[in-house]
Scaffold this active site. Structure first.
Site, PDB file in Angstrom:
ATOM      1  N   ASP A  25     -10.354  -3.377  -5.414  1.00 43.89           N
ATOM      2  CA  ASP A  25      -9.783  -2.639  -4.287  1.00 43.89           C
ATOM      3  C   ASP A  25     -10.603  -1.361  -4.090  1.00 43.89           C
ATOM      4  O   ASP A  25     -10.600  -0.479  -4.955  1.00 43.89           O
ATOM      5  CB  ASP A  25      -8.326  -2.300  -4.585  1.00 43.89           C
ATOM      6  CG  ASP A  25      -7.606  -1.656  -3.405  1.00 43.89           C
ATOM      7  OD1 ASP A  25      -8.279  -1.067  -2.533  1.00 43.89           O
ATOM      8  OD2 ASP A  25      -6.371  -1.740  -3.358  1.00 43.89           O
TER       9      ASP A  25
ATOM     10  N   HIS B   7      -8.270  -4.688  -0.781  1.00 41.41           N
ATOM     11  CA  HIS B   7      -7.051  -3.960  -0.449  1.00 41.41           C
ATOM     12  C   HIS B   7      -6.242  -4.781   0.549  1.00 41.41           C
ATOM     13  O   HIS B   7      -6.615  -4.889   1.726  1.00 41.41           O
ATOM     14  CB  HIS B   7      -7.386  -2.586   0.135  1.00 41.41           C
ATOM     15  CG  HIS B   7      -6.172  -1.707   0.296  1.00 41.41           C
ATOM     16  ND1 HIS B   7      -5.596  -1.043  -0.771  1.00 41.41           N
ATOM     17  CD2 HIS B   7      -5.421  -1.403   1.383  1.00 41.41           C
ATOM     18  CE1 HIS B   7      -4.555  -0.356  -0.342  1.00 41.41           C
ATOM     19  NE2 HIS B   7      -4.424  -0.562   0.967  1.00 41.41           N
TER      20      HIS B   7
ATOM     21  N   SER C 162       0.837  -1.201   0.000  1.00 42.50           N
ATOM     22  CA  SER C 162       0.000   0.000   0.000  1.00 42.50           C
ATOM     23  C   SER C 162       0.876   1.257   0.000  1.00 42.50           C
ATOM     24  O   SER C 162       1.685   1.437  -0.900  1.00 42.50           O
ATOM     25  CB  SER C 162      -0.960  -0.044   1.191  1.00 42.50           C
ATOM     26  OG  SER C 162      -1.944   0.955   1.095  1.00 42.50           O
TER      27      SER C 162
END
Length: 427
Positions: free
Chosen positions: A344, A375, A212
């Site tokens: 996501d 995610h 991320s």
């Protein structure tokens, strides 16, 4: 019998049938909502892979079958990107292990103290190499998060040493030593950790991994200076957004509930900032209006009021532009695996044109897009209960193993002219 009683008797048998019909309609409605919300009708499929046809890419696809096989999430809920994301956010991982590591403290030039946790391998690597994974977690995360612990434990068992950065200010029991915490794209702490590893282990080779926000940081770090790519075998980035400016604009939209996720992440950032209030603002209370922090409902408001000021950015746009890897990632020349998921809820589809275009232009880049996974979820499982190891964990290690094998196979060729096609066949 009166006419009224006769009418009631005539209607009475029809009432249960009418109620049964209403029940069936209600059940059908609920099932329809469940099917739509859980996305149960969505098919499973192999990831979509964008890459250039080179000996290395052919070798990687041959050596990493997970990249070409269909990813099958848990049947009942795994096709919902929201549930995959929520489960990752609340549980992190299932039956998370507890790898044993040592915490290192690195003083920075501005008075800050970077920390990272070091985990030694639990066996030899299959190539015989000394390989270290240098790992950058997601926003506000650290080495004690369940998804990081699961990945580290699996990597250790595959013969990798692991160094995990603890984002500045993320650990609740570690006090800040300067009025600064982590930001979207500051690479100072990650650079300090990598420098320590290179010095402490002069023969080790590096696998760079970012999750991320961490994906943005590692790609930016490698692209900032060619020397940062020395001794780096490859880089893997999972579920990043590539451009903070574009990402934050989409975070204000309600489709796929991104505005709600924005609020949740902003709330978490407020808690981290306020837990270090004395260190951050004690000697400089004029730096920030805390009333704005308390009332902030989005990351943009927090970034504008606080985060951009740590590095002296004059505006929010300047902060986002200078801290985004989109302006640096084209300078990365080591093998680069970029992984995202179509469902996501945090990364808007428009952001995925960045890795797609990059993989069209650069032969070292492979862009992998799964249909499901949410995610940082990527859970696998039969019907209801997910497996401890996720598709993401296995893909990263499989890719790293293949890169190490490619390097090992390539070495004998260096004494001759070149034998890419011969190298390709050595699996």
């Amino acid at each position: 019998m009166s006419a009224h009683e006769a009418e009631v008797q005539t209607l009475a048998p029809e009432m249960p049938a009418m109620f049964d019909g209403m029940k069936l309609a209600a059940v059908a409605t609920v099932l329809y909502i469940i099917v739509r919300c859980l996305n149960l009708k969505s098919p499973t499929a192999p990831p979509a892979i964008n890459y250039q046809d080179t000996p290395l890419s052919r070798f990687l696809l041959k050596s990493c079958p997970l990249l070409t096989k269909e990813y099958v999430p848990p049947l009942l809920w795994g096709k919902s990107g929201h549930l995959q994301t929520a489960l990752y956010g609340k549980l992190g991982r299932v039956s998370s292990p507890h790898p044993h590591g040592h915490r290192k403290f690195l003083p920075m030039l501005d008075g800050a103290t970077a920390t990272f946790d070091l985990f030694e391998p639990l066996g030899d690597h299959q190539t015989g190499y000394d390989v270290t994974m240098v790992i950058c977690p997601g926003i506000g995360n650290h080495s004690e998060k369940h998804y990081i612990r699961t990945f580290v434990d699996y990597s250790q068992k595959q013969g990798y040493r692991c160094a995990v950065l603890n984002h500045l200010g993320a650990l609740p029991d570690i006090e800040l030593t300067s009025p600064r915490m982590f930001t979207y794209g500051c690479t100072w702490e990650f650079s300090a950790m990598v420098g320590y590893i290179k010095k402490a282990y002069p023969h080790t080779r590096l696998i760079v991994v970012g999750f991320s926000l961490g994906g943005n940081i590692v790609c930016k770090f490698l692209g900032e200076n060619p020397s940062n790519q020395e001794r780096v075998l490859c880089c893997v980035s999972v579920c990043q957004g590539y451009s903070a400016l574009r990402a934050q604009e989409t975070f204000l939209q309600w489709d796929h509930f991104r505005r709600f996720y924005n609020f949740l992440m902003a709330d978490n950032m407020k808690k981290i900032i306020l837990s270090h209030r004395k260190s951050l603002f004690g000697g400089n209370s004029k730096m920030v209006d805390l009333s704005r922090l308390f009332t902030a409902t989005s990351l943009m408001q927090i970034d504008d009021n606080i985060m951009r000021k740590f590095h002296g950015h004059s505006s929010l746009k300047e902060y986002y532009e200078k801290e985004s890897c989109v302006h640096y990632v084209h300078n990365v020349n080591v093998p680069l695996l970029l992984v995202n998921s179509e469902d996501d809820p945090l990364v808007h589809q428009s952001l995925l044109t960045i890795p797609h275009t990059l993989s069209d232009k650069k032969s070292n880049v492979m862009f992998v897009l799964t249909l499901h996974g949410g995610h940082l979820g990527f859970f696998e499982g039969a019907v209801l209960f997910p497996q401890p190891l996720t598709w993401m964990d296995k893909v990263i290690v499989s890719y790293a193993n293949a890169i190490c094998q490619w390097e090992r196979n390539k070495t004998p060729c260096q004494s001759r002219d070149s034998c890419p096609e011969e190298t390709e066949e050595k699996v």
